[in-house]
Scaffold this motif. Sequence first.
Motif, PDB file in Angstrom:
ATOM      1  N   TYR A  78      36.871  43.272  43.301  1.00 60.53           N
ATOM      2  CA  TYR A  78      36.828  44.120  42.117  1.00 60.53           C
ATOM      3  C   TYR A  78      36.123  45.443  42.379  1.00 60.53           C
ATOM      4  O   TYR A  78      36.551  46.497  41.893  1.00 60.53           O
ATOM      5  CB  TYR A  78      36.136  43.379  40.971  1.00 60.53           C
ATOM      6  N   SER A 113      41.873  45.639  38.487  1.00 64.48           N
ATOM      7  CA  SER A 113      41.419  45.126  37.202  1.00 64.48           C
ATOM      8  C   SER A 113      41.034  43.661  37.378  1.00 64.48           C
ATOM      9  O   SER A 113      41.303  43.046  38.417  1.00 64.48           O
ATOM     10  CB  SER A 113      42.535  45.245  36.154  1.00 64.48           C
ATOM     11  N   TYR A 114      40.422  43.091  36.355  1.00 65.91           N
ATOM     12  CA  TYR A 114      40.079  41.671  36.423  1.00 65.91           C
ATOM     13  C   TYR A 114      41.344  40.823  36.560  1.00 65.91           C
ATOM     14  O   TYR A 114      41.362  39.817  37.263  1.00 65.91           O
ATOM     15  CB  TYR A 114      39.312  41.245  35.170  1.00 65.91           C
ATOM     16  N   GLN A 169      42.376  38.166  39.469  1.00 66.66           N
ATOM     17  CA  GLN A 169      42.816  36.818  39.099  1.00 66.66           C
ATOM     18  C   GLN A 169      44.146  36.480  39.778  1.00 66.66           C
ATOM     19  O   GLN A 169      44.344  35.372  40.284  1.00 66.66           O
ATOM     20  CB  GLN A 169      42.959  36.727  37.572  1.00 66.66           C
ATOM     21  N   HIS A 209      40.931  35.569  34.239  1.00 66.93           N
ATOM     22  CA  HIS A 209      40.390  36.919  34.425  1.00 66.93           C
ATOM     23  C   HIS A 209      39.065  37.076  33.689  1.00 66.93           C
ATOM     24  O   HIS A 209      38.207  37.853  34.100  1.00 66.93           O
ATOM     25  CB  HIS A 209      41.393  37.970  33.938  1.00 66.93           C
ATOM     26  N   VAL A 238      36.388  35.920  36.027  1.00 65.48           N
ATOM     27  CA  VAL A 238      36.124  36.970  37.015  1.00 65.48           C
ATOM     28  C   VAL A 238      35.210  38.024  36.407  1.00 65.48           C
ATOM     29  O   VAL A 238      34.257  38.497  37.051  1.00 65.48           O
ATOM     30  CB  VAL A 238      37.442  37.609  37.494  1.00 65.48           C
ATOM     31  N   ARG A 239      35.455  38.400  35.162  1.00 71.32           N
ATOM     32  CA  ARG A 239      34.617  39.386  34.484  1.00 71.32           C
ATOM     33  C   ARG A 239      33.184  38.888  34.360  1.00 71.32           C
ATOM     34  O   ARG A 239      32.216  39.630  34.609  1.00 71.32           O
ATOM     35  CB  ARG A 239      35.179  39.688  33.093  1.00 71.32           C
ATOM     36  N   CYS A 281      31.389  39.104  37.693  1.00 67.21           N
ATOM     37  CA  CYS A 281      30.996  40.479  38.037  1.00 67.21           C
ATOM     38  C   CYS A 281      29.777  40.919  37.239  1.00 67.21           C
ATOM     39  O   CYS A 281      28.883  41.582  37.773  1.00 67.21           O
ATOM     40  CB  CYS A 281      32.172  41.426  37.782  1.00 67.21           C
TER      41      CYS A 281
END
Length: 235
Positions: free
Chosen positions: A22, A28-29, A33, A45, A48-49, A52
């Motif tokens: 990322y 993007s997330y 993904q 996703h 993933v966010r 981060c």
Amino acid sequence: MKDAKPHRHRFRVIIQHAVWLYHRFSLSYRDVQELLHQRGIEVSHETVREWCIKFGSLFAQELRHREPRRGSRWHLDEVCTTVDGVRHWLWRAVDEHGFVQGIVLQRHRDTDAAKTLLTTLLGEYHVPEAIHTDQLQRYGAAIQELSSLVQVGHQEVVSAARCNNLIEQSHRPTRRQERQQQGFKRKKRTQEFLNLHARIENLRHHSRTSVPAETRRINQKQAFQTWSMIAAGVA
């Protein structure tokens, strides 16, 4: 694996890879993904966010502590950006080799803002031999207010001058990420994102220069090893 709970860090290899993707690339997330899904890793996703957000500042801190003390000349510059539709100024410092030393997101473009950047740098680095800035007079005023910098040489250059290329080039990766994210949304989150983004740019700095392919691969391998080492200690 849908939840990123503190006690589920057995997925740290996946976490560090997702965060690396990322921040290293303009993704993007959902892009991250999809890349993980292609490798057989099912993760949303949103997870993933969360990774981060949770680990980004920790990774940035570890990378900062491992960076050598580079350079003795500071190149300072500021660019306008928007956060949630409100104009902000992104103040940045790089050394004479192009490594990012500090990046501070602030609401104003005044003496206090310039002083905040300089104070942040003095907290991390030795007093420089020289400071290069554009012709914004706020820099000179801020330098005069800091006793440790009064005797430091201050050189003003026009923004288009070749000697200002280091700092101008350093803004480009941030601009790419800003476009990918369709603008920054929250100030605190943006500052955390930029902190890690800058450290990763430093980590791969020697891999993007015009060096032989073999040397570049060695540098890239060392960057990967450093990232894996700090990520294993955090996640």
